[in-house]
Design a protein around this motif. Structure first.
Motif, PDB file in Angstrom:
ATOM      1  N   GLY A  28      -4.045  -6.860  20.547  1.00 21.90           N
ATOM      2  CA  GLY A  28      -5.030  -7.933  20.684  1.00 21.90           C
ATOM      3  C   GLY A  28      -6.269  -7.739  19.816  1.00 21.90           C
ATOM      4  O   GLY A  28      -7.153  -8.597  19.805  1.00 21.90           O
ATOM      5  N   ARG A  29      -6.324  -6.611  19.109  1.00 24.57           N
ATOM      6  CA  ARG A  29      -7.492  -6.402  18.248  1.00 24.57           C
ATOM      7  C   ARG A  29      -7.567  -7.464  17.166  1.00 24.57           C
ATOM      8  O   ARG A  29      -8.650  -7.871  16.753  1.00 24.57           O
ATOM      9  N   ILE A  30      -6.404  -7.893  16.681  1.00 26.81           N
ATOM     10  CA  ILE A  30      -6.374  -8.919  15.637  1.00 26.81           C
ATOM     11  C   ILE A  30      -6.082 -10.278  16.251  1.00 26.81           C
ATOM     12  O   ILE A  30      -5.111 -10.446  16.998  1.00 26.81           O
TER      13      ILE A  30
ATOM     14  N   VAL B 217     -18.305  -4.033  16.343  1.00 29.04           N
ATOM     15  CA  VAL B 217     -16.945  -3.669  16.744  1.00 29.04           C
ATOM     16  C   VAL B 217     -15.920  -4.724  16.352  1.00 29.04           C
ATOM     17  O   VAL B 217     -14.740  -4.443  16.242  1.00 29.04           O
ATOM     18  N   SER B 218     -16.385  -5.973  16.158  1.00 28.93           N
ATOM     19  CA  SER B 218     -15.442  -7.057  15.901  1.00 28.93           C
ATOM     20  C   SER B 218     -16.098  -8.113  15.022  1.00 28.93           C
ATOM     21  O   SER B 218     -17.291  -8.402  15.173  1.00 28.93           O
ATOM     22  N   THR B 219     -15.300  -8.705  14.118  1.00 30.18           N
ATOM     23  CA  THR B 219     -15.840  -9.571  13.073  1.00 30.18           C
ATOM     24  C   THR B 219     -15.021 -10.848  12.938  1.00 30.18           C
ATOM     25  O   THR B 219     -13.796 -10.780  12.844  1.00 30.18           O
ATOM     26  N   SER B 220     -15.696 -11.990  12.925  1.00 33.09           N
ATOM     27  CA  SER B 220     -15.022 -13.248  12.579  1.00 33.09           C
ATOM     28  C   SER B 220     -15.097 -13.398  11.077  1.00 33.09           C
ATOM     29  O   SER B 220     -16.179 -13.491  10.500  1.00 33.09           O
TER      30      SER B 220
ATOM     31  N   ASN C 157     -19.772  -9.688  15.202  1.00 29.81           N
ATOM     32  CA  ASN C 157     -20.263 -10.396  14.017  1.00 29.81           C
ATOM     33  C   ASN C 157     -19.520 -11.728  13.926  1.00 29.81           C
ATOM     34  O   ASN C 157     -18.311 -11.754  13.694  1.00 29.81           O
ATOM     35  N   ALA C 158     -20.235 -12.825  14.101  1.00 30.34           N
ATOM     36  CA  ALA C 158     -19.573 -14.126  14.274  1.00 30.34           C
ATOM     37  C   ALA C 158     -19.273 -14.854  12.965  1.00 30.34           C
ATOM     38  O   ALA C 158     -18.663 -15.929  12.992  1.00 30.34           O
TER      39      ALA C 158
ATOM     40  N   LYS D 181     -11.893  -4.569  15.284  1.00 33.84           N
ATOM     41  CA  LYS D 181     -11.259  -5.824  15.672  1.00 33.84           C
ATOM     42  C   LYS D 181     -11.721  -6.928  14.735  1.00 33.84           C
ATOM     43  O   LYS D 181     -12.821  -6.857  14.187  1.00 33.84           O
ATOM     44  N   ALA D 182     -10.915  -7.974  14.630  1.00 34.43           N
ATOM     45  CA  ALA D 182     -11.364  -9.114  13.817  1.00 34.43           C
ATOM     46  C   ALA D 182     -10.598 -10.367  14.174  1.00 34.43           C
ATOM     47  O   ALA D 182      -9.436 -10.310  14.582  1.00 34.43           O
ATOM     48  N   ASN D 183     -11.294 -11.482  14.051  1.00 32.10           N
ATOM     49  CA  ASN D 183     -10.686 -12.809  14.082  1.00 32.10           C
ATOM     50  C   ASN D 183     -10.622 -13.280  12.641  1.00 32.10           C
ATOM     51  O   ASN D 183     -11.633 -13.691  12.071  1.00 32.10           O
TER      52      ASN D 183
END
Lengths: 441, 441
Positions: free
Chosen positions: B173-175, B113-116, B57-58, B135-137
């Motif tokens: 590295g997830r974060i 799985v991962s979100t900005s 999710n960007a 995970k997330a940025n």
């Protein structure tokens, strides 16, 4: 059956907590804030759940599940001529039956209790719907290309008439048979008038594709002495009975006046119209004119699902961005279109809302799904936040047809097996396409 | 762990049947047409199931789940000023934590799985994401309204910097911690330059809202000597690092050239843009320029879900109808945007496709759902037919986080309880609104 301690979306679309709803036979027999004095038999605990009316799909072609994902990324012309028409040419009744049963399974999973359905092999569709326990207004589409043709010799009409005589009102009223003119461009004035006359005489409702594309709308004027499709059909008497006009993307203001005056339902199919790039139905304008606006999925070959939650979200959003106005097409208007407007379109006036005496066409939504919390406003959440996967139970005419992922009437493994077998039989008769095995880009 | 006899969407987005995929630690360690010789421990039977990359999710604002459905049918100005800003003023870290955890639960359910993620209370967001296993940025949004302000005294930046120093690369590295300028209109040139300098020096990626509305885009030119937001930010050096620009609805052709030259990701948020009537991001034009286009949900207060299947369908359809061309934005382009384009935006270059050595960020889709049959073309079905409810399993970094409706890391009942408690605390500090209890029309 009794739903106890359940949150209810009432007939005014207001949210009421801790309600008791009793079902007797095919009707809602009790709605109250306390347990009923009468015994309603088996009780289902409704805590963390929402009970609301099921959905009435106002325009579909159920057997087209067979062509789901078969024809993509094509212009409408190529979609029809290169893929859909050759595929349909090889269809048979058995395939249509299994395709319709798959459509009923998908519809029930996504909360649809009743479907306005126009296609060929209508007898096979009727059989599938009756077995599934769902409801449908089924029409055998009539086409005619020569002015010489009288309706007495039209194959489609003969099938439609036989179907009407045998099945209208069947299965305790779950089945209604309607007359469908496929569209203005695929029929003649003579057939349109004759079909309208038969509908009036017999009391059948009618269905038609109306002004779906700009080309269809404009070309009609050339063919019909300057008349739009709606004007032309109105002159033919097609709107003198209960009528559902699907798509309605390119209606003029005058066309909308005709629909309003004649109480024609506009069945908007936002996903199909966006996917085939046909345009956006002007729902705000239709609602301002007081027209009954319902929602349809169209066939799974141009959608490609029968997910009514998704359809509601597209319905609500398409006109906001079109007009640059986020206040247009509210969640309450959207739920109304999906429920009682659709029931009204189908002539099911004792359906589509939770009131004592109405047909028990009900669905239960999981309020513990993460996407349904918090619940500042449940009507907003139903339209914008719910997923098709949140439907826990679907009931039509008081009978549970789907509950916790299981069907009570449909053998889903057998249905999928026979759908795949039917599809392989059809594909085996068509020339192979090199891209069939690959993603189309 | 081993997935056996499973259908796989491979790194070319081609469908391969009867595959074996082995996961060791956080990586994909085996992909083949026969069982691996090595022991991968527990095996999961993949018959009737599809294994594909999870979604990235960007663009999101996770804590805004708290305001889901709170502010509807309002103009953007009223949405922000009358509802969202006062609500956010009463937020606290505990509420943001529970709101973020709810967002992670919803995301995992729908295959993300991962979100900005850009918001305030970023430390609480980090805590929730780490606990969830996702995970997330994460970026603490920086705003500044006076040219006198130096970044050394900017509260948002101080929090962002502390966060970066403590958490960048955390949890294996997830974060990832990124720098976010909220938008051109909510910051100064000085802060933009200084934030860009810090990002370059520290190696952090950046996030920004870019040309979301026509007003924002046009007013920028007045404020910034005729420069568009993209031109202005480019001059400030903001695109000299890995950058994600959210929305990108009103970009000029020159703006797109800047994004292409600087390898900026455009994160399109079709549902939010349609719902707030902001417009439609020109995805076909961006793709023609070779720009990395990813997909974002935006916050749940303007969507109102984090359902990535729904988001993909809107992404694919919005430009077809806009340009009257059904061949635009294909299913393959859509899946690419949802998977490896999103991973690339997040600097997760060893993620987003099923290949040996990549991070095991995987989801399993039910191919026995009625809406997924028949399977003429599975890529078409993923984008157009799948429902969020078809996700059977979500895995990030080799760890199963969601399976058959259950979470392995999140106590969903406790989360919902605390979300509701947080919301009630916030609402208790706000003046009551008479319409709160009713459906908004």
């Amino acid at each position: 059956m009794l739903f106890s301690n359940i949150t209810v979306l009432d007939e005014k679309l207001e949210v009421r907590e801790n309600r008791y709803v009793g079902v007797r036979g095919d009707r809602i027999a009790y709605v109250g804030g306390a347990p009923p004095k009468d015994d309603f038999g088996e009780a289902r605990d409704g805590r963390g759940k929402l009970l609301m009316p099921g959905f009435y799909n106002a325009h579909a072609h159920s057997p087209m599940t067979l062509a789901r994902g078969y024809a993509e990324n094509l212009s409408l012309r190529d979609w029809l001529n290169a893929r859909i028409f050759p595929f349909e040419d090889e269809l048979d009744g058995e395939a249509a039956y299994w395709g319709s049963l798959l459509a009923m399974a998908e519809s029930l999973r996504f909360g649809v209790v009743s479907t306005s359905d126009m296609y060929f092999f209508a007898g096979d569709m009727v059989r599938a719907v009756i077995e599934s326990g769902a409801k449908a207004n089924i029409a055998r589409a009539v086409v005619a290309f020569s002015d010489d043709e009288d309706i007495a010799h039209n194959k489609g009409f003969q099938e439609a008439k036989a179907l009407f005589e045998e099945y209208d009102g069947a299965a305790g009223g779950r089945i209604k048979i309607e007359m469908a003119l496929h569209a203005e461009y695929s029929s003649t004035g003579r057939i349109a008038r004759q079909l309208a006359e038969y509908a009036k005489k017999s009391g059948a409702g009618v269905q038609i594709h109306l002004s779906e594309t700009a080309a269809e709308h404009e070309e009609c004027k050339g063919r019909r002495g300057g008349l739009t499709p709606a004007e032309y059909l109105n002159e033919a008497g097609f709107f003198d009975v209960r009528a559902t006009a699907a798509h309605c993307v390119w209606l003029s203001a005058g066309d909308m006046d005709i629909l309003a005056e004649k109480n024609v339902t506009a069945a908007s199919c936002p996903v199909s119209n966006m996917k085939l790039a046909s345009g956006v139905c002007d729902v705000p304008a239709l609602l301002r004119k007081g027209i009954n606006v319902a929602i349809g999925t169209d066939g799974a070959a141009s959608n490609n699902s029968l997910n009514f939650f998704e359809e509601m979200k597209f319905f609500a959003l398409a006109n906001k961005v079109r007009y640059g106005d986020p206040t247009l097409v509210t969640p309450a208007e959207t739920v109304a279109a999906a429920t009682f407007a659709g029931a009204k379109a189908q002539g099911r006036t004792d359906s589509g809302s939770i009131s004592v005496g109405n047909k028990a066409d009900l669905i239960v939504i999981d309020l513990c799904a993460p996407n349904m919390r918090p619940a500042h406003n449940l009507v907003n959440n139903i339209v914008y936040s719910a997923s098709g996967g949140d439907v826990l139970l679907t009931m039509a005419d008081g009978r549970i047809l789907f509950e916790n992922g299981e069907y009570t009437t449909i053998d889903i493994e057998k249905t999928i097996f026979n759908v795949e077998r039917s599809v392989n039989r059809i594909l085996g008769k068509l020339p192979p396409r090199p891209s069939d095995a690959k993603a189309e880009r």
